[in-house]
Enzyme design. Structure first.
Site, mmCIF file in Angstrom:
data_model
loop_
_atom_site.group_PDB
_atom_site.id
_atom_site.type_symbol
_atom_site.label_atom_id
_atom_site.label_comp_id
_atom_site.label_asym_id
_atom_site.label_seq_id
_atom_site.Cartn_x
_atom_site.Cartn_y
_atom_site.Cartn_z
ATOM 1 N N ALA A 67 27.408 47.139 41.161
ATOM 2 C CA ALA A 67 26.930 47.139 42.543
ATOM 3 C C ALA A 67 27.939 47.840 43.443
ATOM 4 O O ALA A 67 29.140 47.856 43.168
ATOM 5 C CB ALA A 67 26.714 45.710 43.014
ATOM 6 N N PHE A 69 27.544 51.144 44.585
ATOM 7 C CA PHE A 69 27.282 52.576 44.658
ATOM 8 C C PHE A 69 25.943 52.845 45.335
ATOM 9 O O PHE A 69 25.868 53.585 46.314
ATOM 10 C CB PHE A 69 27.298 53.193 43.254
ATOM 11 C CG PHE A 69 27.127 54.687 43.262
ATOM 12 C CD1 PHE A 69 28.227 55.516 43.397
ATOM 13 C CD2 PHE A 69 25.863 55.257 43.166
ATOM 14 C CE1 PHE A 69 28.071 56.901 43.438
ATOM 15 C CE2 PHE A 69 25.697 56.639 43.202
ATOM 16 C CZ PHE A 69 26.800 57.459 43.332
ATOM 17 N N ASP A 70 24.884 52.250 44.812
ATOM 18 C CA ASP A 70 23.548 52.434 45.372
ATOM 19 C C ASP A 70 23.159 51.149 46.103
ATOM 20 O O ASP A 70 22.441 50.303 45.586
ATOM 21 C CB ASP A 70 22.558 52.760 44.258
ATOM 22 C CG ASP A 70 21.184 53.167 44.783
ATOM 23 O OD1 ASP A 70 21.014 53.217 46.018
ATOM 24 O OD2 ASP A 70 20.287 53.422 43.965
ATOM 25 N N LYS A 71 23.612 51.022 47.326
ATOM 26 C CA LYS A 71 23.450 49.769 48.061
ATOM 27 C C LYS A 71 22.002 49.461 48.418
ATOM 28 O O LYS A 71 21.634 48.300 48.571
ATOM 29 C CB LYS A 71 24.298 49.804 49.341
ATOM 30 C CG LYS A 71 25.804 49.756 49.093
ATOM 31 C CD LYS A 71 26.567 49.813 50.403
ATOM 32 C CE LYS A 71 28.064 49.697 50.179
ATOM 33 N NZ LYS A 71 28.458 48.396 49.655
ATOM 34 N N ASN A 116 38.136 49.527 49.618
ATOM 35 C CA ASN A 116 36.974 49.573 50.506
ATOM 36 C C ASN A 116 36.901 48.300 51.345
ATOM 37 O O ASN A 116 37.276 47.225 50.898
ATOM 38 C CB ASN A 116 35.684 49.774 49.705
ATOM 39 C CG ASN A 116 34.992 48.471 49.357
ATOM 40 O OD1 ASN A 116 34.275 47.889 50.185
ATOM 41 N ND2 ASN A 116 35.219 47.983 48.136
ATOM 42 N N MET A 118 33.780 47.934 53.234
ATOM 43 C CA MET A 118 32.473 48.349 53.720
ATOM 44 C C MET A 118 31.769 47.243 54.508
ATOM 45 O O MET A 118 31.138 47.509 55.526
ATOM 46 C CB MET A 118 31.586 48.788 52.552
ATOM 47 C CG MET A 118 32.176 49.901 51.688
ATOM 48 S SD MET A 118 32.473 51.441 52.575
ATOM 49 C CE MET A 118 30.810 52.052 52.761
ATOM 50 N N PHE A 120 29.268 45.007 53.356
ATOM 51 C CA PHE A 120 27.842 44.838 53.048
ATOM 52 C C PHE A 120 26.952 45.641 53.996
ATOM 53 O O PHE A 120 25.961 45.132 54.539
ATOM 54 C CB PHE A 120 27.425 43.369 53.107
ATOM 55 C CG PHE A 120 28.003 42.487 52.030
ATOM 56 C CD1 PHE A 120 28.659 43.009 50.934
ATOM 57 C CD2 PHE A 120 27.876 41.106 52.116
ATOM 58 C CE1 PHE A 120 29.171 42.179 49.938
ATOM 59 C CE2 PHE A 120 28.386 40.263 51.128
ATOM 60 C CZ PHE A 120 29.040 40.808 50.042
ATOM 61 N N SER A 181 33.132 39.092 47.577
ATOM 62 C CA SER A 181 33.633 40.243 48.327
ATOM 63 C C SER A 181 34.664 39.767 49.349
ATOM 64 O O SER A 181 34.459 38.759 50.032
ATOM 65 C CB SER A 181 32.494 40.951 49.055
ATOM 66 O OG SER A 181 33.024 41.903 49.962
ATOM 67 N N ASN A 183 35.333 41.328 52.059
ATOM 68 C CA ASN A 183 35.093 42.059 53.301
ATOM 69 C C ASN A 183 34.106 41.403 54.262
ATOM 70 O O ASN A 183 33.761 41.978 55.278
ATOM 71 C CB ASN A 183 34.611 43.478 52.965
ATOM 72 C CG ASN A 183 35.639 44.236 52.154
ATOM 73 O OD1 ASN A 183 36.832 44.183 52.441
ATOM 74 N ND2 ASN A 183 35.186 44.925 51.113
ATOM 75 N N THR A 184 33.631 40.212 53.914
ATOM 76 C CA THR A 184 32.828 39.406 54.838
ATOM 77 C C THR A 184 33.607 38.121 55.106
ATOM 78 O O THR A 184 33.897 37.377 54.170
ATOM 79 C CB THR A 184 31.457 39.068 54.238
ATOM 80 O OG1 THR A 184 30.712 40.279 54.049
ATOM 81 C CG2 THR A 184 30.678 38.137 55.152
ATOM 82 N N LYS A 215 28.826 36.384 40.732
ATOM 83 C CA LYS A 215 29.957 37.321 40.630
ATOM 84 C C LYS A 215 31.177 36.717 41.296
ATOM 85 O O LYS A 215 31.108 36.288 42.459
ATOM 86 C CB LYS A 215 29.599 38.657 41.274
ATOM 87 C CG LYS A 215 30.649 39.747 41.050
ATOM 88 C CD LYS A 215 30.121 41.102 41.483
ATOM 89 C CE LYS A 215 31.105 42.210 41.123
ATOM 90 N NZ LYS A 215 30.558 43.556 41.469
ATOM 91 N N ASN A 244 34.981 41.033 40.884
ATOM 92 C CA ASN A 244 34.844 41.860 42.074
ATOM 93 C C ASN A 244 36.184 42.541 42.362
ATOM 94 O O ASN A 244 37.089 42.512 41.533
ATOM 95 C CB ASN A 244 34.421 40.980 43.257
ATOM 96 C CG ASN A 244 33.546 41.723 44.256
ATOM 97 O OD1 ASN A 244 33.813 42.865 44.600
ATOM 98 N ND2 ASN A 244 32.500 41.064 44.741
ATOM 99 N N GLY A 268 39.369 49.741 40.550
ATOM 100 C CA GLY A 268 39.901 50.818 39.730
ATOM 101 C C GLY A 268 40.987 50.355 38.779
ATOM 102 O O GLY A 268 41.116 49.166 38.478
ATOM 103 N N TYR A 318 32.319 51.551 38.185
ATOM 104 C CA TYR A 318 31.947 52.225 39.415
ATOM 105 C C TYR A 318 33.033 53.231 39.796
ATOM 106 O O TYR A 318 32.804 54.440 39.792
ATOM 107 C CB TYR A 318 31.710 51.208 40.528
ATOM 108 C CG TYR A 318 31.515 51.776 41.924
ATOM 109 C CD1 TYR A 318 31.437 53.136 42.171
ATOM 110 C CD2 TYR A 318 31.395 50.931 43.016
ATOM 111 C CE1 TYR A 318 31.256 53.648 43.455
ATOM 112 C CE2 TYR A 318 31.200 51.426 44.305
ATOM 113 C CZ TYR A 318 31.148 52.781 44.513
ATOM 114 O OH TYR A 318 30.971 53.275 45.778
ATOM 115 N N THR A 319 34.252 52.725 40.034
ATOM 116 C CA THR A 319 35.338 53.596 40.474
ATOM 117 C C THR A 319 35.595 54.718 39.469
ATOM 118 O O THR A 319 35.909 55.849 39.852
ATOM 119 C CB THR A 319 36.621 52.780 40.706
ATOM 120 O OG1 THR A 319 36.342 51.737 41.650
ATOM 121 C CG2 THR A 319 37.742 53.650 41.246
#
Length: 356
Positions: A67, A69-71, A116, A118, A120, A181, A183-184, A215, A244, A268, A318-319
């Site tokens: 998950a 890449f193509d959100k 990142n 991002m 979400f 994540s 980032n939230t 996850k 994650n 990565g 992904y990375t």
């Protein structure tokens, strides 16, 4: 060729800009049937030995796209055409949201890593439903990764996740609850067993018969990993995805100090060791009672092979694609086919968990 293109051109541009240009190109590819089918015939895994059966779903290869890449499920068929055994879309939330302010995606080229934050950013569950409901011309296994809408308070998180799950479950081969994540704000607090149990219970009810996974973060302490594993078994989840991104910055080179100083999750190569460690702990805890999906620091065939031997049913990356290019999955699948035969295995299933 791709590595030269990356070194001379792509790395000079903003990472998120390049990402969006890539998605646009893949979306164009998705609507050109002749090219898409041609790529699929040339690059998609076809070796019977690579096929994996997990939580009632048949995967043409154990190696898939993680998950992030193509959100918004914009180009799942194109990604399958490039050789991924499954495509996990999202993270998607019940309500559309813009994510965090830019810039929010940073390459750490020397360390083959990315940071990142991002947040979400996505078009929302209903928009994804419309895309996933469209007829497909290529077979593709699609997982949907769901997260909490940022403005929703913690006490309503379960309802928010369940809302997204109920809409998307009919169109997903499996669902993933993302509580890891960084980032939230406050999201990772939901990994605590006392908060996670009611959340997963409600989402599982909303998901119906669609397999549900959770996850987790690599930054969880070992006892917390054990607690999540035990809870997943208790609730009858299909599996655990580990891991994650990390908020840690261990193992980074001085050359990447600027990128390392940016807030957000690190993915990565630097995540490789911890991700493998978490996988081995989960395998020791649950055995084959759950499907384990390993992600984090997966760069090449050796990494995929090691994760399978350590007990992963499926492996994601992904990375690595950022640094290896569009033929990455095809090369891994080709190498995996050859190595299976060289080691005397007739299928991937035979080797899973052989070395723990």
């Amino acid at each position: 060729m791709y590595r030269l293109l990356f070194a001379q051109v792509l790395r000079r541009y903003d990472a998120e800009t390049v990402h969006h240009l890539t998605l646009r190109a893949l979306r164009v590819l998705s609507v050109v049937p002749v090219v898409k089918r041609g790529l699929y015939r040339s690059l998609a895994p076809r070796d019977e030995a690579l096929r994996v059966h997990a939580f009632g779903v048949h995967f043409p290869s154990p190696f898939g796209l993680a998950a992030g890449f193509d959100k918004d499920a914009a180009c799942v068929e194109a990604l399958a055409a490039f050789g991924f055994g499954h495509v996990e879309v999202g993270t998607v939330t019940a309500h559309a949201q813009p994510g965090n302010p830019k810039p929010r995606l940073f390459r750490l080229v020397t360390d083959r890593a990315i940071v990142n934050r991002m947040g979400f950013n996505n078009l929302g569950a209903q928009r994804m439903v419309r895309r996933l409901a469209r007829p497909r011309s290529l077979p593709v296994v699609v997982g949907v990764n769901i997260g909490k809408t940022k403005v929703i308070p913690e006490e309503l998180a379960a309802r928010d996740y369940a809302s997204a799950a109920a809409r998307l479950a009919p169109f997903a081969d499996y669902l993933v609850v993302n509580v890891s994540s960084p980032n939230t704000p406050g999201l990772r607090d939901l990994q605590a067993a006392e908060l996670l149990r009611p959340l997963l219970t409600e989402v599982r009810r909303a998901a119906g018969r669609t397999p549900l996974l959770v996850k987790i973060a690599p930054d969880l302490a070992d006892p917390a990993i054990d607690a999540v594993a035990d809870l997943a078994v208790e609730l009858g989840l299909a599996g655990v995805i580990a891991t994650n991104t990390t908020i840690g910055r261990e193992g980074l080179s001085k050359a990447e100090s600027a990128g390392a100083a940016e807030a957000g999750g690190l993915s990565g190569r630097p995540l490789k060791s911890r991700s493998l460690e978490v996988l081995r702990r989960l395998r020791a805890r649950v055995g084959d009672r759950l499907a384990l999906v390993s992600v984090g620091g997966v760069e090449d065939l050796d990494d995929v092979w090691e994760r399978l031997l350590a007990g992963a049913t499926l492996v994601q990356g992904y990375t690595g694609m950022i640094y290896e290019g569009p033929l990455w999955a095809w090369r891994i699948n080709r190498g995996l086919s050859r190595r299976l035969r060289r080691h005397g295995y007739s299928s991937v299933a035979e080797m899973v968990g052989r070395v723990t």
